[in-house]
Design a protein around this motif. Structure first.
Motif, PDB file in Angstrom:
ATOM      1  N   SER A 174       0.474  -1.107   0.105  1.00 23.27           N
ATOM      2  CA  SER A 174      -0.006   0.134  -0.290  1.00 23.27           C
ATOM      3  C   SER A 174       0.862   1.532   0.542  1.00 23.27           C
ATOM      4  O   SER A 174       0.173   2.804  -0.050  1.00 23.27           O
ATOM      5  N   ALA A 175       1.757   0.886   0.297  1.00 25.64           N
ATOM      6  CA  ALA A 175       3.048   2.146   0.804  1.00 25.64           C
ATOM      7  C   ALA A 175       4.457   1.812   0.282  1.00 25.64           C
ATOM      8  O   ALA A 175       4.469   0.108   0.037  1.00 25.64           O
ATOM      9  N   ALA A 176       6.094   2.469  -0.173  1.00 24.58           N
ATOM     10  CA  ALA A 176       7.177   2.520  -0.607  1.00 24.58           C
ATOM     11  C   ALA A 176       7.850   1.591   0.493  1.00 24.58           C
ATOM     12  O   ALA A 176       7.121   2.691   1.968  1.00 24.58           O
ATOM     13  N   LYS A 177       8.863   0.825   0.771  1.00 20.70           N
ATOM     14  CA  LYS A 177       9.050  -0.224   1.685  1.00 20.70           C
ATOM     15  C   LYS A 177      10.798   0.550   1.659  1.00 20.70           C
ATOM     16  O   LYS A 177      10.739   0.343   0.502  1.00 20.70           O
ATOM     17  N   THR A 178      11.121   0.541   2.622  1.00 19.60           N
ATOM     18  CA  THR A 178      12.273   0.701   2.176  1.00 19.60           C
ATOM     19  C   THR A 178      13.065  -1.004   2.154  1.00 19.60           C
ATOM     20  O   THR A 178      13.011  -1.790   2.927  1.00 19.60           O
ATOM     21  N   ARG A 179      14.169  -0.468   1.025  1.00 13.28           N
ATOM     22  CA  ARG A 179      14.995  -1.637   0.881  1.00 13.28           C
ATOM     23  C   ARG A 179      16.469  -1.561   0.474  1.00 13.28           C
ATOM     24  O   ARG A 179      16.789  -1.182   0.398  1.00 13.28           O
ATOM     25  N   ARG A 180      17.731  -2.704   1.163  1.00 11.41           N
ATOM     26  CA  ARG A 180      19.082  -2.462   0.484  1.00 11.41           C
ATOM     27  C   ARG A 180      18.757  -3.473  -0.028  1.00 11.41           C
ATOM     28  O   ARG A 180      18.792  -4.987   0.298  1.00 11.41           O
ATOM     29  N   VAL A 181      19.082  -2.914  -1.424  1.00 10.07           N
ATOM     30  CA  VAL A 181      19.797  -3.784  -2.528  1.00 10.07           C
ATOM     31  C   VAL A 181      21.282  -4.268  -2.795  1.00 10.07           C
ATOM     32  O   VAL A 181      21.381  -2.819  -3.063  1.00 10.07           O
ATOM     33  N   GLU A 182      21.562  -5.119  -3.631  1.00 15.88           N
ATOM     34  CA  GLU A 182      22.806  -5.526  -3.726  1.00 15.88           C
ATOM     35  C   GLU A 182      22.342  -5.259  -5.100  1.00 15.88           C
ATOM     36  O   GLU A 182      22.397  -6.379  -6.034  1.00 15.88           O
ATOM     37  N   PRO A 183      23.040  -4.235  -6.275  1.00 11.86           N
ATOM     38  CA  PRO A 183      22.839  -4.782  -7.223  1.00 11.86           C
ATOM     39  C   PRO A 183      23.492  -5.513  -8.137  1.00 11.86           C
ATOM     40  O   PRO A 183      24.511  -5.674  -7.914  1.00 11.86           O
ATOM     41  N   ASP A 198      18.734  -8.823  -1.764  1.00 12.78           N
ATOM     42  CA  ASP A 198      17.926  -8.662  -0.757  1.00 12.78           C
ATOM     43  C   ASP A 198      18.741  -8.503   0.462  1.00 12.78           C
ATOM     44  O   ASP A 198      19.070  -9.387   0.888  1.00 12.78           O
ATOM     45  N   ARG A 199      19.636  -7.698   0.898  1.00 15.65           N
ATOM     46  CA  ARG A 199      20.363  -7.472   1.931  1.00 15.65           C
ATOM     47  C   ARG A 199      20.193  -8.030   3.088  1.00 15.65           C
ATOM     48  O   ARG A 199      20.760  -8.280   4.182  1.00 15.65           O
ATOM     49  N   GLU A 200      18.943  -7.355   3.056  1.00  8.61           N
ATOM     50  CA  GLU A 200      18.243  -7.454   5.079  1.00  8.61           C
ATOM     51  C   GLU A 200      17.828  -9.037   4.894  1.00  8.61           C
ATOM     52  O   GLU A 200      18.076  -9.836   5.855  1.00  8.61           O
ATOM     53  N   ARG A 201      17.560  -9.689   3.531  1.00  9.91           N
ATOM     54  CA  ARG A 201      16.862 -11.458   3.799  1.00  9.91           C
ATOM     55  C   ARG A 201      18.530 -12.226   3.500  1.00  9.91           C
ATOM     56  O   ARG A 201      18.051 -13.325   4.435  1.00  9.91           O
ATOM     57  N   GLY A 202      19.627 -11.951   3.430  1.00 14.42           N
ATOM     58  CA  GLY A 202      20.670 -12.497   3.616  1.00 14.42           C
ATOM     59  C   GLY A 202      20.670 -13.967   2.781  1.00 14.42           C
ATOM     60  O   GLY A 202      21.124 -14.507   3.169  1.00 14.42           O
ATOM     61  N   ASP A 203      20.114 -13.812   1.795  1.00 12.53           N
ATOM     62  CA  ASP A 203      20.432 -15.525   0.743  1.00 12.53           C
ATOM     63  C   ASP A 203      20.608 -14.993  -0.099  1.00 12.53           C
ATOM     64  O   ASP A 203      21.180 -13.462  -0.791  1.00 12.53           O
ATOM     65  N   THR A 204      20.479 -16.506  -1.408  1.00 13.32           N
ATOM     66  CA  THR A 204      21.374 -15.485  -2.182  1.00 13.32           C
ATOM     67  C   THR A 204      20.569 -16.181  -3.671  1.00 13.32           C
ATOM     68  O   THR A 204      21.231 -15.712  -4.779  1.00 13.32           O
ATOM     69  N   VAL A 205      18.641 -15.089  -3.760  1.00  9.65           N
ATOM     70  CA  VAL A 205      18.178 -15.247  -4.601  1.00  9.65           C
ATOM     71  C   VAL A 205      18.026 -14.034  -5.407  1.00  9.65           C
ATOM     72  O   VAL A 205      18.338 -12.788  -4.732  1.00  9.65           O
TER      73      VAL A 205
END
Length: 330
Positions: A174-183, A198-205
């Protein structure tokens, strides 16, 4: 001097105008000649360009170097080449890559400035005529929205590479959320997608973020080590468009009618596709990918002139939507 020899000499002069110059081994490889012929070519180079320098490099190989100013005029760009730069810039604009388009146009103007004055007016006239003939002024159709500030941030983060902090609004948000991404890169299609982890998720997906749904982007000073095993081109080849779903990945087989076959043969549906023409004139196209919905969108434009042989899930999706009243084909 024979015309072919003159062309080879100019080609050699161009090679020799580089910073390191050219060696006999490089001449042999480029012109597929023996050592004696390579030596005769360097002799001719020195005769035509008397200020050619020769020196021995760190590996003990003799090299010849022609001052760049002596050969620059011979290799001034043609009108076709300069026009191609402008067309490429327009293509980048339409993909939403306005920053890169601006850089390409800046390069084009720099090249024109460096050209000899006597050649510039004629080239500009020829370039204008070419662009007009190619319909450069009118490129209708939808294109992705773009924000130069976000595009610039993405480009800077990719070069770092640095973690990119984005305010992103997903389809279900419903609104934008902050994400830290390794591009890791951009996928260009009907829409643009940033590919990253996604840096916060900590996986390799690897996840996809629609660029037009990024409301803000900040390049952090958080450097990250790219996964050297990741190949963006190979990754992109696993999908038909830009969407990826491992569960959908598999064999895709389409059969085009004899009437549609000439059109289908002029298409590249997938970089790794194979085609087969049958005795009745119909064409089979095979490749491996995911992205069934994007395949449906494309197949609709072919009406009833294409049949999905595999996968069954895709055949079921297009069933009932194959129209026979389209006046043309893609």
């Amino acid at each position: 001097m024979a015309f072919s020899k003159a062309v080879e000499l100019l080609q050699l002069a161009r090679m020799a105008s580089g910073y390191a110059g050219v060696s006999l081994n490089e001449i042999e490889a480029e012109f597929d000649c023996v050592r004696r012929t390579a030596q005769r070519m360097t002799d001719a180079l020195v005769r035509v360009f008397p200020d050619t320098e020769d020196y021995v490099d760190a590996e003990g190989h003799k090299r010849w170097r022609v001052p760049r100013r002596r050969v620059a005029e011979f290799f001034a760009p043609t009108a076709d080449e300069v026009a191609a730069l402008e067309l490429a810039g327009t293509t980048l604009d339409r993909q939403g890559l306005t920053r890169e388009a601006g850089q390409l146009r800046s390069l084009r103007e720099t090249i024109k400035i460096l050209m000899p004055d006597k050649r510039r007016p004629g080239l500009e006239a020829d370039e204008e005529a070419l662009l007009e003939a190619m319909g450069h002024a009118a490129r209708p159709g939808p294109q992705p929205a773009s924000d130069p500030r976000i595009d610039s941030a993405i480009a800077e983060a990719l070069k770092g590479p640095f973690v990119l902090e984005i305010a992103y609004r997903g389809r279900q948000d419903s609104a934008a959320k902050t994400r830290r991404v390794e591009p890791y890169g951009l996928l260009l299609g009907a829409r643009r997608y940033l590919v990253g982890r996604d840096r916060e998720r900590g996986d390799t997906v690897m996840r996809h973020y629609r660029v037009e749904d990024i409301e803000s982007a900040l390049v952090t000073q958080d450097w990250f080590a790219r996964d050297e095993a990741f190949d963006l081109e190979a990754y992109a080849n696993r999908s038909f468009g830009v969407f990826q779903n491992e569960a959908e990945f598999g064999d895709v087989v389409w059969k085009f009618t004899p009437a549609a076959a000439p059109h289908a043969l002029r298409y590249r549906f997938h970089p790794l596709q194979s085609t087969e023409t049958l005795e009745d004139g119909s064409v089979i196209v095979r490749f491996r990918a995911s992205g069934l919905l994007e395949m449906c969108w494309h197949l609709y434009a072919w009406g009833d002139q294409v049949e999905v042989l595999e996968p069954k899930a895709l055949a079921d999706m297009v069933a009932g939507h194959r129209r026979g009243d389209f006046p043309g084909l893609p």
